[in-house]
Design an enzyme around this catalytic site. Structure first.
Site, mmCIF file in Angstrom:
data_model
loop_
_atom_site.group_PDB
_atom_site.id
_atom_site.type_symbol
_atom_site.label_atom_id
_atom_site.label_comp_id
_atom_site.label_asym_id
_atom_site.label_seq_id
_atom_site.Cartn_x
_atom_site.Cartn_y
_atom_site.Cartn_z
ATOM 1 C CB THR A 52 -0.929 0.032 1.231
ATOM 2 O OG1 THR A 52 -0.146 -0.162 2.424
ATOM 3 C CG2 THR A 52 -1.992 -1.053 1.141
ATOM 4 C CB CYS A 58 3.178 9.019 7.429
ATOM 5 S SG CYS A 58 1.875 10.144 7.957
ATOM 6 N N GLY A 105 10.726 10.533 24.035
ATOM 7 C CA GLY A 105 10.399 11.461 22.966
ATOM 8 C C GLY A 105 8.949 11.348 22.545
ATOM 9 C CB VAL A 106 7.196 12.753 19.564
ATOM 10 C CG1 VAL A 106 5.775 12.764 19.020
ATOM 11 C CG2 VAL A 106 7.713 14.173 19.743
ATOM 12 C CB ILE A 107 7.615 7.641 18.751
ATOM 13 C CG1 ILE A 107 7.636 8.352 17.382
ATOM 14 C CG2 ILE A 107 7.130 6.197 18.574
ATOM 15 C CD1 ILE A 107 8.634 7.775 16.405
ATOM 16 C CB ILE A 149 16.187 5.441 21.251
ATOM 17 C CG1 ILE A 149 16.652 4.503 20.129
ATOM 18 C CG2 ILE A 149 15.985 4.681 22.553
ATOM 19 C CD1 ILE A 149 18.057 3.953 20.359
ATOM 20 N N GLY A 150 14.358 6.974 18.613
ATOM 21 C CA GLY A 150 14.555 7.834 17.448
ATOM 22 C C GLY A 150 14.460 7.067 16.152
ATOM 23 C CG HIS A 189 -15.852 34.716 24.278
ATOM 24 N ND1 HIS A 189 -14.896 34.365 25.214
ATOM 25 C CD2 HIS A 189 -17.047 34.745 24.937
ATOM 26 C CE1 HIS A 189 -15.501 34.190 26.390
ATOM 27 N NE2 HIS A 189 -16.803 34.420 26.251
#
Length: 464
Positions: free
Chosen positions: A39, A44, A181-183, A270-271, A443
């Site tokens: 696919t 992502c 981190g983010v993940i 870790i990245g 508002h």
């Protein structure tokens, strides 16, 4: 003999690659895109941004219902149960819809999908699944993959990477996340909400490396309140698996006595590292830098004329939207136009709860460049957040002390990922804090907190 000549061949169909291919085709170029997955959409859409957000959303709904958090709004649940298989199925459905959508767009725009792995045979030719293809221009958009941790072997059963963590067959009793981190924090949030005990082990002295210092401290406080155990300044030196249980050996990053942590699931986060192996870059005359990246010029062209590179394989943040913008710009350069990406204004978002978003310089980076003014506004004082009972966090605006030009914006809020768009647009047009402060905001909205933070830069917030 070459199978077919193209104006442009894009290697990789992740966010940057497929966008570049479509844009090039729109500009009249005969375009092909190489992808080895079954696919399109790359990491992502298949095993990254999209499935993780599906699981984050579903787990948040479950937690709200199961924890009794909605009782204060008069919504009572009894007997709330977790159907993990259905949760996973809905995630898979979303992935299928979006990856199928890209295939439709390829057909609509007459982009050829070359299925298989690509390897250069010369600067303007590649081999894909035993067939040779040539192109006037070639673009590398192969993305990134998980960075391995020495001494910790991923088996996708007990010790998993981000792909494995999205497809666990059951909720772990104890999940250890290596990397704050983010993940790691996003996937840790998923399983924490679904009932796991979660321990985050981070080598540095704070979580969320690279983010604004004040944001990092506030985020750690919020996550600990949610139930995360966070161990910073700690390194993992090894791991063994026996009988479905992992035993990690950890020790202080600065040195000290080792100890063991047991878990029934370990996530290595870790990245990520650029995907350049297997491309036979040497046959194209290309090399990588010390970080495994391909260096490029302002037009995304490499040191070899006619070969371009974008996204995670080039310097800069590894973000899907950065890759997409680069893909569009690079395709326009290939077509003889001028593509533009402002790399100083690329937002980043952590999709935990609350979300954490930022754009531009951190306070530390800004102060290193000169004198600054900082305005902050707590979500606790925002009327919409107060009404919704989602008051964790703040908005922080950093501006140049002399020109008042906005240098950075950092937000912790339930919808920070959406709020940061206004900040990015403002910075793109060179806005001052006063420009934001005097822009009328609807508002009641969370976005009013950005207005108030901008007002606070010059010491005139109304609701604080």
């Amino acid at each position: 003999m070459a199978e077919q000549d193209y104006d442009l061949i894009v290697i990789g169909a992740g966010p940057g690659g497929y966008v570049a291919a479509i844009r090039a085709a729109q500009l009249g170029l005969k375009t092909a895109c190489v992808e080895s997955r079954e696919t399109l959409g790359g990491t992502c859409l298949n095993v990254g941004c999209i499935p993780s957000k599906a699981m984050l959303h579903a787990s948040e709904l479950y937690h709200e219902a199961q924890s009794g958090a909605l009782a204060k709004f008069g919504i009572d649940f009894k007997g709330v149960g977790l159907n993990l298989d259905q949760m996973q199925a809905e995630k898979t459905k979303a992935v299928g819809e979006l990856t199928g959508g890209i295939e439709f767009l390829f057909k609509k725009n007459k982009v050829d999908w070359l299925k298989g792995h690509a390897a250069f045979t010369s600067p303007n030719s590649i081999d894909v699944a035993g067939k040779s293809y040539t192109a006037a221009k070639i673009m590398i958009a192969t993305g990134s993959s998980v960075t391995p941790l020495p001494g910790v072997t991923i088996d996708q059963k007990v010790i998993v990477d981000s792909t494995g963590a999205l497809a666990l067959p059951k909720v772990p009793k104890h999940l250890v996340v290596i990397g704050g981190g983010v993940i790691g924090l996003e996937l840790g949030s998923v399983w924490l909400r679904l009932g796991a005990q979660v321990t985050v082990v981070e080598y540095l002295d704070q979580i969320l490396p690279g983010m604004d210092g004040e944001v990092r401290k506030e985020a750690a406080k919020i996550f600990k309140k949610q139930g995360f155990e966070i161990r910073t300044g700690t390194k993992v030196t090894g791991a063994t698996v026996k009988g479905g249980t992992a035993t990690l050996t950890v020790e202080p990053a600065a040195g000290g006595a080792a100890e063991s942590i047991e878990a029934d699931c370990v996530l290595v986060a870790i990245g990520r590292k650029p995907n350049t192996e297997g491309l036979a870059l040497d046959k194209a005359g290309l090399t990588v830098n010390g970080r495994g990246q391909i260096e490029i010029g302002h037009d995304f062209q490499t040191s070899v004329p006619g070969i371009y590179a974008i996204g995670d394989v080039v310097p800069g943040p590894m973000l899907a939207h950065k890759a997409e913008d680069e893909g569009i710009a690079a395709a326009e350069f290939v077509a003889g136009l001028t593509g533009i990406v402002n790399h100083d204004v690329i937002p980043g978002v952590v999709y935990t709860y609350p979300e954490i978003a930022s754009v531009g310089l951190t306070e530390e980076e800004a102060k290193a460049q000169g004198e600054v003014k900082v305005g902050k506004f707590p979500m606790m004082a925002n009327s919409r957040a107060k009404t919704n009972r989602d008051t964790d966090g703040f908005v922080k605006v950093i501006a140049d002390a002399k020109t008042d030009r906005v240098l950075g914006v950092h937000i912790i809020a339930s919808i920070a990922g959406s709020m940061i768009a206004e900040a990015a647009l403002s910075m793109e047009f060179g806005a001052t804090s006063e420009d934001i402060a005097y822009t009328c905001h609807a508002h009641p909205t969370h976005a009013e907190a950005l207005k108030e933070a901008a007002m606070a830069v010059t010491g005139k917030p109304i609701h604080m």
